[in-house]
Design a protein around this motif. Structure first.
Motif, PDB file in Angstrom:
ATOM      1  N   ASP A 146      -3.257 -11.408  -3.364  1.00  0.00           N
ATOM      2  CA  ASP A 146      -4.496 -10.630  -3.456  1.00  0.00           C
ATOM      3  C   ASP A 146      -5.643 -11.407  -2.823  1.00  0.00           C
ATOM      4  N   TYR A 243       2.777  -7.314   3.026  1.00  0.00           N
ATOM      5  CA  TYR A 243       1.340  -7.170   2.742  1.00  0.00           C
ATOM      6  C   TYR A 243       0.849  -5.783   3.160  1.00  0.00           C
ATOM      7  N   VAL A 244       1.299  -5.322   4.327  1.00  0.00           N
ATOM      8  CA  VAL A 244       0.897  -3.986   4.808  1.00  0.00           C
ATOM      9  C   VAL A 244       1.438  -2.899   3.886  1.00  0.00           C
ATOM     10  N   LYS A 246       2.152  -3.221   0.764  1.00  0.00           N
ATOM     11  CA  LYS A 246       1.427  -3.323  -0.503  1.00  0.00           C
ATOM     12  C   LYS A 246       0.058  -2.651  -0.409  1.00  0.00           C
ATOM     13  N   ILE A 247      -0.641  -2.877   0.708  1.00  0.00           N
ATOM     14  CA  ILE A 247      -1.960  -2.276   0.902  1.00  0.00           C
ATOM     15  C   ILE A 247      -1.852  -0.767   1.088  1.00  0.00           C
ATOM     16  N   ARG A 248      -0.855  -0.351   1.882  1.00  0.00           N
ATOM     17  CA  ARG A 248      -0.730   1.075   2.225  1.00  0.00           C
ATOM     18  C   ARG A 248      -0.112   1.899   1.116  1.00  0.00           C
ATOM     19  N   ASN A 252       4.980  -3.840  -3.971  1.00  0.00           N
ATOM     20  CA  ASN A 252       5.287  -5.223  -3.600  1.00  0.00           C
ATOM     21  C   ASN A 252       6.805  -5.344  -3.451  1.00  0.00           C
TER      22      ASN A 252
END
Length: 333
Positions: A146, A243-244, A246-248, A252
């Motif tokens: 994060d 990471y992408v 997780k963001i989109r 995870n």
């Protein structure tokens, strides 16, 4: 052929208990040390933290502890490299200078890593095989990504880990293996100990393949720099992709079992063509490295090579046993 720490000068017998120092012995000792030193450093660190009251209940779930678990083995790799250089009487400056190589090997590193995408499902197949014997795959433990946490994880996993592991395995250990084995066998053994070193059943199959093909590249390039690049690309891609996602999508991949084809419908259309192109790229790169880049090796004394083989496995036996036991415990626990 030049190697990372290939010192061809005759060594003096300054270690009677261990016999004449050789590259194979040094590589074997290096693997044994790498298997236990990281754990030993962590144990010492936890004793020190416990004395100062910092290792409180639930510490093993904290980010600082997870960072320690990643960083201390990297520190151990550096210390072991220093040991190997001293053991084989190889000057640091000489070893560093030997890393110069033609730029084409960096292009081959890109091609090789793209090709390894075709093995992305290898771990899934291997886990499915292990599940037949009751194995349950656990999550991959990483510090929080994060905010700026991603920068810290990226440095530790994608920058420091490839550098230190390539120095140790495709540098120190592979250099010792080349003194007793052919290029192909040395690469396979290097891949085997690389996978064993991580002591993680989940990643064993893929790590073996990566370790072996990186070793072939390192031998042909006469340098570990292309393999550092390939290893970096591998780890960086995994971290950035997760990471992408997780963001989109708020998922995870390191902590959750997710079907990517259900999560990303359009992936079904490109996956098979991508794997075919990637597989062909891997095959073409390996064929080129193994056959078209084949360099003539000096014919060594067969008896000496046989002694070097035995010396490596004898000196590496402690590490192999330790890692094998830990791997089996991880499989059943």
């Amino acid at each position: 052929m030049k190697g990372i720490f290939n010192n061809t000068e005759k060594q003096k017998n300054n270690a009677p208990l261990l016999g004449q120092p050789t590259r194979a012995k040094g590589a074997g000792f290096a693997f044994s040390l790498s298997s236990v030193l990281g754990t030993a450093l962590l144990f010492v660190a936890m004793i020190i933290l416990g004395i100062f009251g910092l290792a409180k209940e639930g510490y093993n779930k904290t980010d600082w502890y997870v960072y320690l678990c990643y960083i201390l083995p990297q520190v151990a790799s550096v210390l072991i490299t220093v040991f190997y250089l001293r053991y084989t009487k190889t000057p640091v400056k000489w070893a560093v200078k030997q890393q110069k190589c033609h730029y084409k090997y960096f292009l081959l590193a890109f091609a090789l890593q793209f090709g390894l995408l075709s093995l992305s499902e290898l771990n899934s197949w291997f886990i499915s095989f292990l599940e037949r014997f009751g194995y349950v795959a656990g999550e991959i433990n990483l510090p929080s990504t994060d905010g700026f946490g991603f920068v810290g994880v990226f440095l530790v996993v994608a920058v420091f880990a490839p550098l230190t592991e390539e120095i140790l395995f495709r540098g120190v250990i592979l250099d010792g293996l080349k003194s007793g084995f052919s290029t192909l066998i040395a690469a396979l053994v290097c891949g085997g100990v690389f996978a064993l070193y991580h002591q993680n059943p989940v990643q064993t199959a893929y790590q073996f393949c990566c370790g072996a093909v990186y070793a072939v590249l390192a031998v042909r390039a006469g340098s570990i720099l292309p393999t550092v690049l390939a290893h970096f690309l591998n780890n960086a891609f995994i971290l950035i992709f997760n990471y992408v996602i997780k963001i989109r999508y708020g998922v995870n991949l390191f902590e959750q079992n997710v079907n990517l084809f259900e999560l990303i419908p359009w992936l079904n259309k490109v996956f098979i063509p991508l794997m075919i192109v990637s597989g062909l790229c891997l095959l073409a790169t390996l064929v080129y490295l193994l056959f078209f880049e084949k360099k003539k090796q000096e014919d060594g004394d067969k008896a000496e090579q046989k002694r070097e083989k035995k010396a490596f496995f004898l000196c590496a036996s402690v590490g192999i046993a330790f890692c094998a036991i830990t791997w089996i415990l991880g499989l059943f626990m």
